[in-house]
Design an enzyme around this catalytic site. Sequence first.
Site, mmCIF file in Angstrom:
data_model
loop_
_atom_site.group_PDB
_atom_site.id
_atom_site.type_symbol
_atom_site.label_atom_id
_atom_site.label_comp_id
_atom_site.label_asym_id
_atom_site.label_seq_id
_atom_site.Cartn_x
_atom_site.Cartn_y
_atom_site.Cartn_z
ATOM 1 N N HIS A 23 0.837 -1.212 0.000
ATOM 2 C CA HIS A 23 0.000 0.000 0.000
ATOM 3 C C HIS A 23 0.866 1.253 0.000
ATOM 4 C CE1 HIS A 23 -3.925 -2.038 0.938
ATOM 5 N NE2 HIS A 23 -3.055 -3.001 1.200
ATOM 6 N N ASN A 25 3.959 1.542 -1.298
ATOM 7 C CA ASN A 25 4.600 1.743 -2.612
ATOM 8 C C ASN A 25 3.723 2.541 -3.565
ATOM 9 O OD1 ASN A 25 6.796 0.291 -1.789
ATOM 10 N ND2 ASN A 25 6.569 -1.398 -3.230
ATOM 11 N N ASP A 118 -5.919 5.777 1.709
ATOM 12 C CA ASP A 118 -6.080 4.382 1.287
ATOM 13 C C ASP A 118 -7.518 3.929 1.575
ATOM 14 O OD1 ASP A 118 -3.945 1.774 0.928
ATOM 15 O OD2 ASP A 118 -6.012 1.341 1.535
ATOM 16 N N THR A 140 -5.770 0.228 -3.846
ATOM 17 C CA THR A 140 -4.545 -0.383 -4.370
ATOM 18 C C THR A 140 -4.825 -1.662 -5.170
ATOM 19 O OG1 THR A 140 -4.290 -1.528 -2.271
ATOM 20 C CG2 THR A 140 -3.052 0.504 -2.527
ATOM 21 N N SER A 141 -6.078 -2.014 -5.352
ATOM 22 C CA SER A 141 -6.393 -3.233 -6.112
ATOM 23 C C SER A 141 -6.997 -2.876 -7.461
ATOM 24 C CB SER A 141 -7.390 -4.083 -5.342
ATOM 25 O OG SER A 141 -6.870 -4.397 -4.098
ATOM 26 N N SER A 279 4.815 -8.974 0.583
ATOM 27 C CA SER A 279 5.298 -8.456 1.862
ATOM 28 C C SER A 279 4.477 -8.889 3.068
ATOM 29 C CB SER A 279 5.310 -6.929 1.812
ATOM 30 O OG SER A 279 3.992 -6.438 1.680
ATOM 31 N N GLY A 357 -0.364 -10.543 -5.601
ATOM 32 C CA GLY A 357 -0.646 -9.197 -5.087
ATOM 33 C C GLY A 357 -0.836 -8.271 -6.289
ATOM 34 N N TRP A 358 -1.601 -7.220 -6.119
ATOM 35 C CA TRP A 358 -1.906 -6.400 -7.301
ATOM 36 C C TRP A 358 -0.665 -5.670 -7.825
ATOM 37 C CZ3 TRP A 358 -4.633 -6.675 -11.231
ATOM 38 C CH2 TRP A 358 -4.851 -5.586 -12.075
ATOM 39 N N GLN A 380 -6.009 -11.441 -3.720
ATOM 40 C CA GLN A 380 -5.106 -12.242 -4.551
ATOM 41 C C GLN A 380 -5.817 -13.332 -5.375
ATOM 42 O OE1 GLN A 380 -2.338 -13.323 -1.468
ATOM 43 N NE2 GLN A 380 -1.988 -11.164 -0.988
#
Length: 457
Positions: A23, A25, A118, A140-141, A279, A357-358, A380
């Site tokens: 998240h 990044n 977020d 983030t997805s 992560s 992960g996205w 996922q």
Amino acid sequence: METPRSVNDFRRIILFPLPFQGHINPMLQLANILHARGFNITIIHAEYNSPNPSNYPHFTFKPIKDRFLEIAHQLPTNRNGAYFVEYLNKSCVDPFRDCLAGMLAEPGEEKVACLIADGGFYFTQAVADDLKLPRIVHRTSSLGCGLAYDALPFNSIKDWFYLTKEDSDYEASVPEYPLLRIKDIIKMTNYPQSMGDFLTNMLNQMKASSGIIWNTFKELEESALETISQDFPVPSFTLGPFHKYFPASSSSLIEQDRTVLSWLDKQPPKSVIYVSFGSVAHITESEFQEVAHGLDNIGLPFLWVVRPGIVIGSEWLEALPENFLERMGDRGRIVKWSPQQEVLGHPATGCFWTHSGWNSTMESICEEVPMICSPCFGDQPINARHVSEVWKIGVLLEDGFESVGIEKAIKRVMMDKEGEEMRERISCLKEKLNLSLEEGGSSSQSLNNLVDYISSF
Ligand code: UDX
């Protein structure tokens, strides 16, 4: 008559990422993108997984006390991601509100245009409303994940989570979102009730927001983009992939082992299996051993990221099968963390065995690397189904981590004609992606729209 306002009238944007690598990044990448478009940036962040301000001297950082350390010791054994995020949605309320209100009350010329938070920090909508500040959600997805989460009746499907392989419904499609099967839903969490509660809160507050930014691009999710406004009746901006706007950025929380790049230089083109499960995912000792057996048996070069603590009950490599490292020799490398974007972009990398992960999925598409998917939880399984069934640029390991399936999957992607076809399809997507980032392309246009939108507040 009112004079039209320019970007400079509202120069500061406040961003608030969830404190997890996947998240942080994309949020910091988004901050860089908006900074390059003339906005000043403040990042409010939790103390847990705090980003390193010295990597971003052009931003202002404001830490808040999250109290996350009170529960962080449960991370390796508690596979309920929603539990941690729910905790943060409570423990951050007061410190976040105080921090934001303090900033808004600061005297000076500079105004705050909006908050970008977020999606997982759903509590921020009420705070922003109280302070009369527009809130834009950063999700983030994928769009597909947004639609799937919104379609799934989590409250009435709790019983599915107790089904096993032996049950006849296990393989059945989910009527509300037929791309997913009941077994995919089961992978999402071990705690359906808290996942359902968390998602309901997140989705409601996304719908109550002033807009949603998605790290995806139109051509990848064309049909989802057509329907997203029915489910989320606020403006959606698809300006991804964020990481392509700038060279590999330095928001990594763990030190990246760059020696892998010189090792990759010595490997033949497209020969290396890159293995990384992101992560936050954790795997059991027996799953870890299945990965090792699969890599052992297939005989191809591999680069395997084993994050310290990823194996439940182990510090690092203790659970490897006997003599694995001797057999591996120079054919493989095991590291704690890699410079992933550069690894994926290296000519020697042939496939990416990922937890789907996205960020990893987008990074793989950007570097034209087909995937083997072992989804662990959350979004996922949805990403993995899109990779294998919609875009057809990878295969899904149906049983997750099981060495016979692993070898078959690696052969399909690395050695069979099917793998070549996946490469062709992923190259095609990469071309579309490049065009989307060019002036006039869909992502570039969406960014312009976002900048205009923020300037209009
Ligand atoms: C989680 C969810 O899994 C993801 O789906 C959601 O969208 C964000 O939160 P995570 O599990 O960490 O994220 O996976 P992913 O989204 O793939 O992000 C991992 C990031 O870490 C990527 O940007 C990747 O480049 C980076 N990484 C990973 C490294 O820099 N080095 C590594 O060795 C492994």
